[in-house]
Design an enzyme around this catalytic site. Structure first.
Site, PDB file in Angstrom:
ATOM      1  N   LYS A   1     -11.247  13.774  16.910  1.00  0.00           N
ATOM      2  CA  LYS A   1     -11.720  14.822  17.814  1.00  0.00           C
ATOM      3  C   LYS A   1     -12.853  14.303  18.693  1.00  0.00           C
ATOM      4  O   LYS A   1     -13.858  13.805  18.184  1.00  0.00           O
ATOM      5  CB  LYS A   1     -12.223  16.022  17.023  1.00  0.00           C
ATOM      6  CG  LYS A   1     -11.156  16.827  16.321  1.00  0.00           C
ATOM      7  CD  LYS A   1     -11.772  18.025  15.625  1.00  0.00           C
ATOM      8  CE  LYS A   1     -10.718  18.853  14.919  1.00  0.00           C
ATOM      9  NZ  LYS A   1     -11.309  20.028  14.232  1.00  0.00           N
TER      10      LYS A   1
ATOM     11  N   CYS B   1      -7.287  29.499  26.437  1.00  0.00           N
ATOM     12  CA  CYS B   1      -8.525  29.006  25.843  1.00  0.00           C
ATOM     13  C   CYS B   1      -9.595  28.897  26.921  1.00  0.00           C
ATOM     14  O   CYS B   1      -9.333  28.397  28.019  1.00  0.00           O
ATOM     15  CB  CYS B   1      -8.310  27.624  25.210  1.00  0.00           C
ATOM     16  SG  CYS B   1      -7.364  27.656  23.683  1.00  0.00           S
TER      17      CYS B   1
ATOM     18  N   CYS C   1      -5.610  20.568  20.201  1.00  0.00           N
ATOM     19  CA  CYS C   1      -7.045  20.357  20.315  1.00  0.00           C
ATOM     20  C   CYS C   1      -7.459  20.535  21.776  1.00  0.00           C
ATOM     21  O   CYS C   1      -6.743  20.109  22.688  1.00  0.00           O
ATOM     22  CB  CYS C   1      -7.430  18.967  19.811  1.00  0.00           C
ATOM     23  SG  CYS C   1      -7.451  18.848  17.998  1.00  0.00           S
TER      24      CYS C   1
ATOM     25  N   HIS D   1      -9.783  22.482  17.458  1.00  0.00           N
ATOM     26  CA  HIS D   1      -8.355  22.817  17.452  1.00  0.00           C
ATOM     27  C   HIS D   1      -8.196  24.320  17.570  1.00  0.00           C
ATOM     28  O   HIS D   1      -8.800  25.084  16.826  1.00  0.00           O
ATOM     29  CB  HIS D   1      -7.708  22.319  16.156  1.00  0.00           C
ATOM     30  CG  HIS D   1      -6.226  22.547  16.110  1.00  0.00           C
ATOM     31  ND1 HIS D   1      -5.315  21.647  16.630  1.00  0.00           N
ATOM     32  CD2 HIS D   1      -5.495  23.586  15.634  1.00  0.00           C
ATOM     33  CE1 HIS D   1      -4.092  22.099  16.454  1.00  0.00           C
ATOM     34  NE2 HIS D   1      -4.173  23.286  15.854  1.00  0.00           N
ATOM     35  N   CYS D   2      -7.392  24.758  18.529  1.00  0.00           N
ATOM     36  CA  CYS D   2      -7.086  26.172  18.702  1.00  0.00           C
ATOM     37  C   CYS D   2      -5.785  26.481  17.962  1.00  0.00           C
ATOM     38  O   CYS D   2      -4.729  25.929  18.303  1.00  0.00           O
ATOM     39  CB  CYS D   2      -6.958  26.525  20.182  1.00  0.00           C
ATOM     40  SG  CYS D   2      -6.506  28.257  20.472  1.00  0.00           S
TER      41      CYS D   2
ATOM     42  N   CYS E   1      -8.378  15.732  13.562  1.00  0.00           N
ATOM     43  CA  CYS E   1      -7.499  16.894  13.437  1.00  0.00           C
ATOM     44  C   CYS E   1      -6.219  16.492  12.713  1.00  0.00           C
ATOM     45  O   CYS E   1      -5.504  15.580  13.151  1.00  0.00           O
ATOM     46  CB  CYS E   1      -7.175  17.457  14.824  1.00  0.00           C
ATOM     47  SG  CYS E   1      -6.080  18.903  14.773  1.00  0.00           S
TER      48      CYS E   1
ATOM     49  N   CYS F   1      -9.573  33.529  24.477  1.00  0.00           N
ATOM     50  CA  CYS F   1      -9.766  34.884  24.975  1.00  0.00           C
ATOM     51  C   CYS F   1      -8.414  35.565  25.163  1.00  0.00           C
ATOM     52  O   CYS F   1      -7.582  35.082  25.945  1.00  0.00           O
ATOM     53  CB  CYS F   1     -10.537  34.854  26.298  1.00  0.00           C
ATOM     54  SG  CYS F   1     -10.866  36.499  26.983  1.00  0.00           S
TER      55      CYS F   1
END
Length: 393
Positions: A136, A163, A149, A142-143, A129, A157
């Site tokens: 990773k 997450c 991460c 990764h959000c 990342c 959501c």
């Protein structure tokens, strides 16, 4: 003035993220009020049915609320510290001018740090990342909304403002399950009243009971569809991302990479203690950073003669391995004048890019998350870079 305006904008954006959560909580409180105060007291005549309907409805409401709270409040499980780039790795990453050099540098670092990965990007390189500056772990992604991460990332959501990932996936499934049962019970028990309203014009029912019936039906069907989809994912040991983009192993894409069979796949999410299965408390198996390979994936490795070091853990074969041969990578420089990790994109001073360490814990739910550096490392600095050599993170 500019800084004040920026803070106001950020506060407003943060507040907007909680709007869907507030909607769910408000509707839930309203449904509890309508069912208990209006439906059971004013419409249901028998005390036996009042108690029977009320006990089941409110037990499901408590389980739903508990699961929802645990899904929302769960801290994001971030990758362990050993996956973070070491300080001495920075000069080597800056000096890398080809994908092959970058990948070899990451492989050497992973070997020295004792980090073993099974999944790769679609160029056959180690996944890392550029934002969090880490290798990773398998199944981690990764959000962009949380800016970090996340271990075994499923999706972000908006209805829980969190997450859905390794640490709260069980609570999320139970949230859907109890939500469907709660809506189903509320609709089923109030259905005779709705039928009487439709059949007899003279029969009148409080408008809030009618509204609750249709609201429970709409939300129940929506959550049921999502629940059935995630039951399928659990049976196949997939995440939402992996269902659309299969994990890439050394032998290529494999949608059954982590499939251990329905029973073991269920145990990975809900744990080995059956007494904890109905409750949204953490009981998942493993650390969230390493996962055993399925028998099909192991067979493909053996058939291709790959150098895989399988080890036995809890009676199961974990497919941790060190690749012997890598898919071909390009030696073409990404840019004739700049390297992958340019000095002007890295933090100044002593060149430290390592985020603050995580608090060591055997329970990934107790990991204190970190805020990754704001400045992302540019991997494709030139617009003339060919697509075949661009690193996709």
């Amino acid at each position: 003035m500019a800084s004040t305006l920026t803070r106001i904008v950020r506060a407003g954006a943060w507040s907007l993220k909680w709007v869907p959560v507030i909607i769910v909580i408000a509707l839930s409180i309203w449904a509890i009020y309508v069912y208990n105060v209006i439906f059971l007291v004013d419409i249901v005549d028998s005390w036996v049915f009042k108690v029977f309907f009320g006990v089941i409805f409110n037990v499901l409401a408590v389980l739903f609320a508990f699961s929802y709270f645990m899904t929302i409040s769960c801290k994001i499980a971030s990758p362990p510290e050993e996956y973070m780039f070491a300080d001495e790795l920075v000069p080597e990453l800056r000096a890398a001018t080809t994908i092959e050099e970058l990948n070899n540098t990451l492989k050497n670092f992973a070997t020295e740090a004792g980090v073993r990965v099974k999944t790769y990007d679609h160029h056959g390189n180690i996944r890392f990342c550029k934002h969090c500056q880490i290798i990773k772990p398998d199944r981690a992604c990764h959000c962009s909304l949380c800016n970090r991460c996340v271990l075994k990332y499923d999706h972000h959501c908006v209805w829980v403002n969190n997450c859905v990932h390794y640490a709260n996936y069980k609570a999320f499934i139970l949230f859907l399950l109890y939500g469907v049962l709660w809506c189903l019970w509320g609709s089923a028990t109030s259905l005779p009243t709705i039928i009487d309203v439709l059949r007899y014009a003279a029969h009148r029912a409080p408008i809030q009971v009618v509204a609750m019936f249709f609201a429970a039906g709409v939300f129940g069907v929506s959550m049921a569809i999502l629940l059935f989809f995630h039951i399928y994912l659990i049976a196949k040991n997939l995440t939402t991302i992996e269902s659309a983009r299969p994990p890439i192993l050394e032998t290529g894409p494999n949608s059954k990479a982590f499939n251990l069979g329905c029973a073991q796949n269920f145990v990975q999410v809900f744990g080995t203690n059956p007494w904890l299965w109905p409750f949204p408390v953490f009981s998942s198996v493993g650390t969230g950073a390493k996962f055993p390979l399925g028998s099909g994936a192991v067979a493909r490795y053996l058939a291709n003669g790959s150098n895989m070091f399988a080890y036995i853990e809890n009676g199961q074969t974990n497919g941790s391995y060190s690749p012997n041969s890598r898919p071909p990578t390009s030696n073409q420089p990404v840019s004739p004048t700049r390297s992958f990790f340019s000095a002007d994109t890295m933090p100044a001073a002593n060149g430290r890019i390592k985020p603050p360490p995580l608090v060591a814990s055997s329970n990934p739910m107790k990991h204190d998350g970190y805020s990754p550096p704001r400045a992302a490392v540019s991997l494709v600095p030139s617009s003339t870079t060919s697509e075949s050599t661009a690193m996709r993170i």
